[in-house]
Design an enzyme around this catalytic site. Structure first.
Site, PDB file in Angstrom:
ATOM      1  N   GLU A  70      43.189   3.669  14.898  1.00 44.67           N
ATOM      2  CA  GLU A  70      44.289   2.858  15.419  1.00 44.67           C
ATOM      3  C   GLU A  70      43.769   1.432  15.437  1.00 44.67           C
ATOM      4  O   GLU A  70      42.872   1.102  16.212  1.00 44.67           O
ATOM      5  CB  GLU A  70      44.681   3.359  16.817  1.00 44.67           C
ATOM      6  CG  GLU A  70      46.103   3.000  17.174  1.00 44.67           C
ATOM      7  CD  GLU A  70      46.176   1.745  17.997  1.00 44.67           C
ATOM      8  OE1 GLU A  70      46.345   0.657  17.391  1.00 44.67           O
ATOM      9  OE2 GLU A  70      46.061   1.834  19.217  1.00 44.67           O
TER      10      GLU A  70
ATOM     11  N   CYS B  81      47.209  -4.554  20.426  1.00 39.69           N
ATOM     12  CA  CYS B  81      47.229  -4.299  18.985  1.00 39.69           C
ATOM     13  C   CYS B  81      48.634  -4.482  18.413  1.00 39.69           C
ATOM     14  O   CYS B  81      48.786  -4.887  17.273  1.00 39.69           O
ATOM     15  CB  CYS B  81      46.679  -2.918  18.678  1.00 39.69           C
ATOM     16  SG  CYS B  81      47.379  -1.628  19.700  1.00 39.69           S
TER      17      CYS B  81
HETATM   18  P1  NAI Z   1      35.494  -3.943  17.396  1.00 39.85           P
HETATM   19  O1  NAI Z   1      36.389  -3.256  16.453  1.00 39.85           O
HETATM   20  O2  NAI Z   1      34.161  -4.424  16.920  1.00 39.85           O
HETATM   21  O3  NAI Z   1      35.206  -2.999  18.668  1.00 39.85           O
HETATM   22  C1  NAI Z   1      35.914  -1.814  18.981  1.00 39.85           C
HETATM   23  C2  NAI Z   1      34.931  -0.690  19.310  1.00 39.85           C
HETATM   24  O4  NAI Z   1      34.151  -0.399  18.158  1.00 39.85           O
HETATM   25  C3  NAI Z   1      33.931  -1.028  20.422  1.00 39.85           C
HETATM   26  O5  NAI Z   1      33.682   0.127  21.195  1.00 39.85           O
HETATM   27  C4  NAI Z   1      32.682  -1.377  19.628  1.00 39.85           C
HETATM   28  O6  NAI Z   1      31.491  -1.177  20.374  1.00 39.85           O
HETATM   29  C5  NAI Z   1      32.774  -0.417  18.481  1.00 39.85           C
HETATM   30  N1  NAI Z   1      32.004  -0.814  17.288  1.00 39.85           N
HETATM   31  C6  NAI Z   1      31.672  -2.053  16.867  1.00 39.85           C
HETATM   32  N2  NAI Z   1      30.958  -1.994  15.730  1.00 39.85           N
HETATM   33  C7  NAI Z   1      30.832  -0.689  15.422  1.00 39.85           C
HETATM   34  C8  NAI Z   1      30.210   0.018  14.354  1.00 39.85           C
HETATM   35  N3  NAI Z   1      29.550  -0.629  13.375  1.00 39.85           N
HETATM   36  N4  NAI Z   1      30.300   1.369  14.332  1.00 39.85           N
HETATM   37  C9  NAI Z   1      30.960   2.032  15.296  1.00 39.85           C
HETATM   38  N5  NAI Z   1      31.555   1.413  16.335  1.00 39.85           N
HETATM   39  C10 NAI Z   1      31.493   0.074  16.398  1.00 39.85           C
HETATM   40  O7  NAI Z   1      36.288  -5.151  18.031  1.00 39.85           O
HETATM   41  P2  NAI Z   1      35.692  -6.493  18.683  1.00 39.85           P
HETATM   42  O8  NAI Z   1      34.487  -6.949  17.935  1.00 39.85           O
HETATM   43  O9  NAI Z   1      35.541  -6.237  20.121  1.00 39.85           O
HETATM   44  O10 NAI Z   1      36.884  -7.514  18.483  1.00 39.85           O
HETATM   45  C11 NAI Z   1      36.999  -8.264  17.302  1.00 39.85           C
HETATM   46  C12 NAI Z   1      38.449  -8.416  16.915  1.00 39.85           C
HETATM   47  O11 NAI Z   1      38.990  -7.166  16.589  1.00 39.85           O
HETATM   48  C13 NAI Z   1      39.363  -8.937  17.995  1.00 39.85           C
HETATM   49  O12 NAI Z   1      39.368 -10.316  18.046  1.00 39.85           O
HETATM   50  C14 NAI Z   1      40.687  -8.394  17.583  1.00 39.85           C
HETATM   51  O13 NAI Z   1      41.281  -9.212  16.620  1.00 39.85           O
HETATM   52  C15 NAI Z   1      40.348  -7.083  16.950  1.00 39.85           C
HETATM   53  N6  NAI Z   1      40.542  -5.960  17.878  1.00 39.85           N
HETATM   54  C16 NAI Z   1      41.675  -5.247  17.761  1.00 39.85           C
HETATM   55  C17 NAI Z   1      41.919  -4.213  18.623  1.00 39.85           C
HETATM   56  C18 NAI Z   1      43.161  -3.441  18.511  1.00 39.85           C
HETATM   57  O14 NAI Z   1      43.440  -2.611  19.370  1.00 39.85           O
HETATM   58  N7  NAI Z   1      43.939  -3.661  17.494  1.00 39.85           N
HETATM   59  C19 NAI Z   1      40.991  -3.865  19.707  1.00 39.85           C
HETATM   60  C20 NAI Z   1      39.803  -4.654  19.712  1.00 39.85           C
HETATM   61  C21 NAI Z   1      39.615  -5.669  18.833  1.00 39.85           C
END
Ligand code: NAI
Ligand code: MG
Length: 500
Positions: free
Chosen positions: A273, A307
């Site tokens: 998602e 999101c």
């Molecule tokens: P992210 O996608 O890096 O983090 C989400 C989850 O993934 C966290 O639990 C993180 O620890 C984990 N994660 C990070 N790198 C990983 C890897 N290599 N392997 C497995 N798990 C990993 O999101 P982040 O860095 O917090 O935010 C960056 C941008 O992403 C935000 O500015 C936003 O634009 C977008 N975002 C979108 C979301 C949504 O629900 N659509 C939620 C969070 C971020």
């Protein structure tokens, strides 16, 4: 720390904050094997107010082993569906009884207004756990009348069973920490899976409090495990682990692709998602005041860190001025403040990095010729605040129109006719949500099938319900969470053919 001993926090929250934080692995509270910790920052004050273990690959190994054991041995695999229902109902009751504390933890950790955490995150979570509890006793297969051509003198009987997929690795983001934990735990626990949850490094606290409630509800050890830690260590170890059968990920599209590839290498089931750039489409019959209020809620709810946030506003040119004026007035009047202050309407963004990211997008908009009718800058004082921002004079190829900003920033654009707006609304790699504002039933019905998005709202936006599947078209993800649809993600289908 002292400000958290003040009157804004309930005694229960203060008790929780005062405790050392450990991860739940195999029914026991454990430190990270490597001994490391992560600082937990209050985004309203920029102060560190808690520490949690920085779990790594070794901790993921332990947690997956515990989840595996609980999946295969002991009480859990023998438990009757009705008992899984009862446990999940008890968990929902405990979450409800502790909703104020959980909302306060969420407000401190994420920055979101506590009133919204209570009214939205916690309320949706309790409803969803109860909804999923009901499914525990309704997971069913089918019987088939088979016509095997090869052996015509034999009779056959065919049926299907749905079985729990196995050990689930859940990786969740920081924007709705508890609700996302529930979106994974609800179907996993209803269907008889076991799980390892890896909350976001920015917001690990509520998952640990939730884990206490899971134990209190009476779940057997190892059914639900939490490993706090960084994404590139703990998260990556979980996504690529050969000991799990499914990964459930919510987060950025960029990381979602990495997680999906890691899972596919082991043929681990995966649901994603991901991000969005959801359009809000105001037709020429819409009441401008209603549309302005709706557009404000669509983008400013949760500081725009949603999101499915309505981040592209398309208004028919006959109403553009009035809607955008109304929206800008609402934006300029919103009260910024710490999430734990009940008067706050807009809290800080989750982190310094997110604030810088969002301000960078606003700057890029200005550099390319956009104008701010409201906001356009950081909030005053300490804390990672960004003022609710309305940008106009954009072009469809600008970064602010194309990329997910994930903050309180909307781009507002006029359009001429419905074909044009449908085309522009779909001109994005994403497809999570969209809203249409109109009372013209025929035109709304004609527009709905044209919009490539997993959810289309009419005269509302960001409205979610436990019974309604939620997920994305295109690069917004794979799979549907909530509703009956989520059971497909947490079960395998087994076909049984018997020669009689
Ligand atoms: P992210 O996608 O890096 O983090 C989400 C989850 O993934 C966290 O639990 C993180 O620890 C984990 N994660 C990070 N790198 C990983 C890897 N290599 N392997 C497995 N798990 C990993 O999101 P982040 O860095 O917090 O935010 C960056 C941008 O992403 C935000 O500015 C936003 O634009 C977008 N975002 C979108 C979301 C949504 O629900 N659509 C939620 C969070 C971020
Ligand atoms: Mg990241």
């Amino acid at each position: 720390m002292d400000r958290y001993k003040g009157e804004l926090l309930s005694a229960n929250t203060r008790r929780f904050l005062a405790q050392p934080k450990r991860m739940l692995i195999g029914g026991e509270w454990q430190d990270a094997a490597g001994g490391g910790t992560l600082d937990v920052v209050d985004p309203a004050s920029t102060q560190v107010f808690a520490r949690v273990p920085a779990g790594e690959a070794a901790d993921i190994d332990r947690a997956v082993a515990a989840a595996r054991k609980a999946f295969e041995q002991g009480e859990w695999p023998k438990m009757r569906p009705v008992d899984r229902e009862r446990l999940l109902l008890r968990l929902a009751d405990l979450v409800e009884a502790n909703a104020q504390e959980l909302a306060e933890i969420e407000a401190l950790d994420n920055g979101k207004p506590v009133t919204m955490a209570r009214a939205v995150d916690l309320a949706l979570m309790v409803d969803f756990l109860r909804y999923m509890a009901g499914w525990a006793t309704k997971i069913e297969g089918a019987t088939m009348d088979v016509s095997v051509p090869l052996v015509r003198d034999r009779e056959f009987f065919g049926f299907t069973r749905r079985e729990p997929v196995g050990v689930v690795g859940a990786i969740i983001p920081w924007n709705f920490p508890l609700l996302m934990a529930a979106w994974k735990a609800g179907p996993a626990l209803a269907s008889g899976c076991t799980m390892v949850l890896k909350p976001a490094e920015e917001t690990p606290l509520s998952a640990l409090r939730f884990a206490e409630l899971v134990l209190e509800a009476g779940y057997p050890a190892g059914v639900f495990n939490v490993v706090t830690g960084h994404g590139h260590t703990a998260g990556a170890a979980l996504a690529s682990h050969t000991g799990i059968e499914k990964v459930a990920f919510t987060g950025s599209t960029e990381i979602g692709k990495l997680v999906g590839k890691a899972a596919l290498d082991n043929m681990t089931r995966v649901s994603l998602e991901l991000g969005g750039k959801s359009p809000v489409i105001v037709l020429d019959d819409a009441d401008p005041a209603v549309a302005a209020a709706g557009a404000a809620q669509a983008i400013f709810f949760n500081q725009g860190q949603v999101c499915c946030a309505g981040s592209r506003l398309y208004v028919h040119k006959s109403r553009f001025e009035r809607v955008v004026e109304g929206l800008s007035e609402i934006a300029a009047g919103m009260k910024l403040g710490a999430g734990i202050d009940p008067a706050t309407q807009i809290g800080p963004l989750v982190s310094a990095a997110q604030q810088q990211r969002v301000l960078g997008y606003i700057r890029s908009g200005f550099d390319q010729g956009a104008r701010a009718l409201a906001g356009g800058a950081a909030g005053e004082g300490e804390g990672y605040f960004v003022k609710p921002t309305v940008l106009v004079d954009t072009r469809d190829d600008m970064k602010v129109v194309r990329e997910e900003i994930f903050g309180p920033v909307v781009v507002a654009m006029p359009y001429d006719d419905l074909d044009e707006v449908a085309r522009r609304a779909n001109d994005t790699p994403y497809g999570l949500g969209a809203s249409i504002w109109s009372n013209d039933l025929s035109r709304v019905h004609r527009l709905v099938p044209k919009i490539k998005a997993g959810t289309v709202w009419v005269n509302c936006h960001n409205i979610l319900d436990a019974s309604m599947p939620f997920g994305g078209y295109k690069q917004s993800g794979i799979g549907r969470e909530m509703g009956r649809a989520v059971l497909d993600l947490y079960t395998e289908s087994k076909s049984v053919i018997m020669a009689l």
